[in-house]
Scaffold this motif. Structure first.
Motif, PDB file in Angstrom:
ATOM      1  N   GLY A 162     -47.705  67.532 -16.095  1.00 56.00           N
ATOM      2  CA  GLY A 162     -47.723  66.154 -16.593  1.00 56.00           C
ATOM      3  C   GLY A 162     -47.034  66.024 -17.937  1.00 56.00           C
ATOM      4  O   GLY A 162     -47.112  66.892 -18.766  1.00 56.00           O
ATOM      5  N   GLU A 163     -46.346  64.964 -18.122  1.00 58.05           N
ATOM      6  CA  GLU A 163     -45.690  64.758 -19.405  1.00 58.05           C
ATOM      7  C   GLU A 163     -46.189  63.491 -20.088  1.00 58.05           C
ATOM      8  O   GLU A 163     -45.828  63.204 -21.220  1.00 58.05           O
ATOM      9  N   ARG A 164     -46.989  62.751 -19.438  1.00 56.90           N
ATOM     10  CA  ARG A 164     -47.430  61.492 -20.012  1.00 56.90           C
ATOM     11  C   ARG A 164     -48.751  61.655 -20.773  1.00 56.90           C
ATOM     12  O   ARG A 164     -49.523  62.564 -20.504  1.00 56.90           O
ATOM     13  N   GLY A 165     -48.908  60.854 -21.756  1.00 62.21           N
ATOM     14  CA  GLY A 165     -50.132  60.666 -22.546  1.00 62.21           C
ATOM     15  C   GLY A 165     -50.963  61.891 -22.881  1.00 62.21           C
ATOM     16  O   GLY A 165     -51.227  62.155 -24.044  1.00 62.21           O
ATOM     17  N   THR A 166     -51.316  62.654 -21.894  1.00 68.71           N
ATOM     18  CA  THR A 166     -52.242  63.758 -22.143  1.00 68.71           C
ATOM     19  C   THR A 166     -51.503  65.083 -22.166  1.00 68.71           C
ATOM     20  O   THR A 166     -51.274  65.700 -21.123  1.00 68.71           O
ATOM     21  N   GLN A 182     -50.609  74.420 -17.653  1.00 65.96           N
ATOM     22  CA  GLN A 182     -51.180  73.114 -17.340  1.00 65.96           C
ATOM     23  C   GLN A 182     -50.247  72.001 -17.793  1.00 65.96           C
ATOM     24  O   GLN A 182     -50.132  70.964 -17.158  1.00 65.96           O
ATOM     25  N   CYS A 183     -49.605  72.212 -18.931  1.00 64.82           N
ATOM     26  CA  CYS A 183     -48.775  71.163 -19.512  1.00 64.82           C
ATOM     27  C   CYS A 183     -47.542  70.908 -18.669  1.00 64.82           C
ATOM     28  O   CYS A 183     -47.073  69.793 -18.560  1.00 64.82           O
ATOM     29  N   PRO A 190     -48.047  58.658 -32.011  1.00 64.78           N
ATOM     30  CA  PRO A 190     -48.499  58.077 -30.730  1.00 64.78           C
ATOM     31  C   PRO A 190     -47.433  58.157 -29.644  1.00 64.78           C
ATOM     32  O   PRO A 190     -47.760  58.383 -28.485  1.00 64.78           O
ATOM     33  N   LYS A 191     -46.171  57.991 -30.007  1.00 61.28           N
ATOM     34  CA  LYS A 191     -45.138  58.128 -28.964  1.00 61.28           C
ATOM     35  C   LYS A 191     -44.854  59.612 -28.760  1.00 61.28           C
ATOM     36  O   LYS A 191     -43.959  60.202 -29.343  1.00 61.28           O
ATOM     37  N   LEU A 192     -45.697  60.140 -27.923  1.00 56.27           N
ATOM     38  CA  LEU A 192     -45.835  61.581 -27.709  1.00 56.27           C
ATOM     39  C   LEU A 192     -44.564  62.236 -27.197  1.00 56.27           C
ATOM     40  O   LEU A 192     -43.938  61.762 -26.266  1.00 56.27           O
ATOM     41  N   SER A 193     -44.189  63.357 -27.782  1.00 53.60           N
ATOM     42  CA  SER A 193     -43.067  64.131 -27.259  1.00 53.60           C
ATOM     43  C   SER A 193     -43.593  65.480 -26.780  1.00 53.60           C
ATOM     44  O   SER A 193     -43.550  66.464 -27.485  1.00 53.60           O
ATOM     45  N   CYS A 194     -44.103  65.452 -25.578  1.00 50.88           N
ATOM     46  CA  CYS A 194     -44.765  66.624 -25.022  1.00 50.88           C
ATOM     47  C   CYS A 194     -43.793  67.795 -24.896  1.00 50.88           C
ATOM     48  O   CYS A 194     -44.168  68.951 -25.010  1.00 50.88           O
ATOM     49  N   GLY A 195     -42.528  67.481 -24.653  1.00 51.87           N
ATOM     50  CA  GLY A 195     -41.529  68.543 -24.500  1.00 51.87           C
ATOM     51  C   GLY A 195     -41.415  69.403 -25.732  1.00 51.87           C
ATOM     52  O   GLY A 195     -41.307  70.630 -25.646  1.00 51.87           O
TER      53      GLY A 195
END
Lengths: 143, 143
Positions: free
Chosen positions: A115-119, A111-112, B73-78
């Motif tokens: 999208g890479e933004r916010g959620t 799922q991840c 808060p400045k999310l690093s999803c990677g």
DNA sequence: CTTGACTCCGTAGCTGCTACAGACTTTATC
DNA sequence: GATAAAGTCTGTAGCAGCTACGGAGTCAAG
């Protein structure tokens, strides 16, 4: 045969051999005049027995039992069989648990990927509470 | 909210909560006048985050990273994704190792089922050495 | 006021090793 | 024979991830 040779011959780490002795899995070996441990081939065999038991995932306590059963000439094969079967069942349970983990992880990772933004869905899955359901709007989220 | 209530609400063992505090996964909570720990709902959520992370097999260090990423808060999803993927790979390796163990165990157990006399194949599998089939004919073996 | 339940802190235990430190012994080299 | 390097000895401490004490203080009900 000195301890480092026994280690090389058995595949056990040198300090592990001393550890096995301390916890009573290995008998106290004879000593040279200067106090060095002297191992016989039979000791190396015992170390290999332990080492193979570990490779099969047996705990040291289980191996202790197996060694007792192995040392006892009036063999009780049924006990060995029961111990091995119980251990196998335990391994199957662990595989199952890990497979569940892997499945769930794969789900949230997949799922991840999009999208890479916010959620971040991975963090979302960890944050998620039952009464505060999925942050993901997609119906695919919760199978 | 006292610690036992936080334990009940989060599913974490009471002593585990104190442990998480000691190792810095949980912040030090506010205290009542008499020194009792007082938890807020956010603390319980954090505990549940940790607990779910554990359920997915993450180590406490990995969870520490995930918490940092979650708090930032400045999310690093990677980074989250990479961590999760590495963990998933590790789980797959463990499954593989356990599956190999199970296979081998099944093999020796199945062989054992037949014969019950003298030769227990389970013990035989543990005793077996590849380059030294016979135990030891030499009387020097046992000192 | 007493009883019982709760909480505090610090420490030790669990599994299966592994890694020191500091003293000794053996072996190799000159 | 001297010296350096490598091996061995013992005992203890560390790793993860909790769990379980002991002994003291706190709080609510009866």
């Amino acid at each position: 045969m000195k301890i480092s040779e026994a280690a090389a011959a058995s595949g056990c780490h040198l300090e592990t051999i001393r550890y096995y002795e301390r916890v009573g899995l290995m008998p106290r070996p004879t000593r040279t005049g200067s106090g060095y441990r002297a191992y016989a081939p039979a000791d190396v065999e015992r170390l290999r027995f332990i080492s193979r038991g570990r490779e099969l995932g047996f705990s040291l306590e289980e191996i202790r039992s197996l060694l007792r059963l192995n040392d006892d000439p009036k063999l009780s094969c049924g006990d060995v069989d029961a111990l091995a079967r119980a251990h196998l069942a335990d391994i199957h349970q662990r595989i199952e648990a890990l497979t569940r983990m892997a499945g769930e992880l794969e789900r949230v990772i997949a799922q991840c990927a999009g999208g890479e933004r916010g959620t971040c869905t991975i963090l979302g899955a960890l944050r998620r509470t039952d009464n505060n359901p999925t942050p993901c709007a997609d119906p695919e989220c919760r199978p």
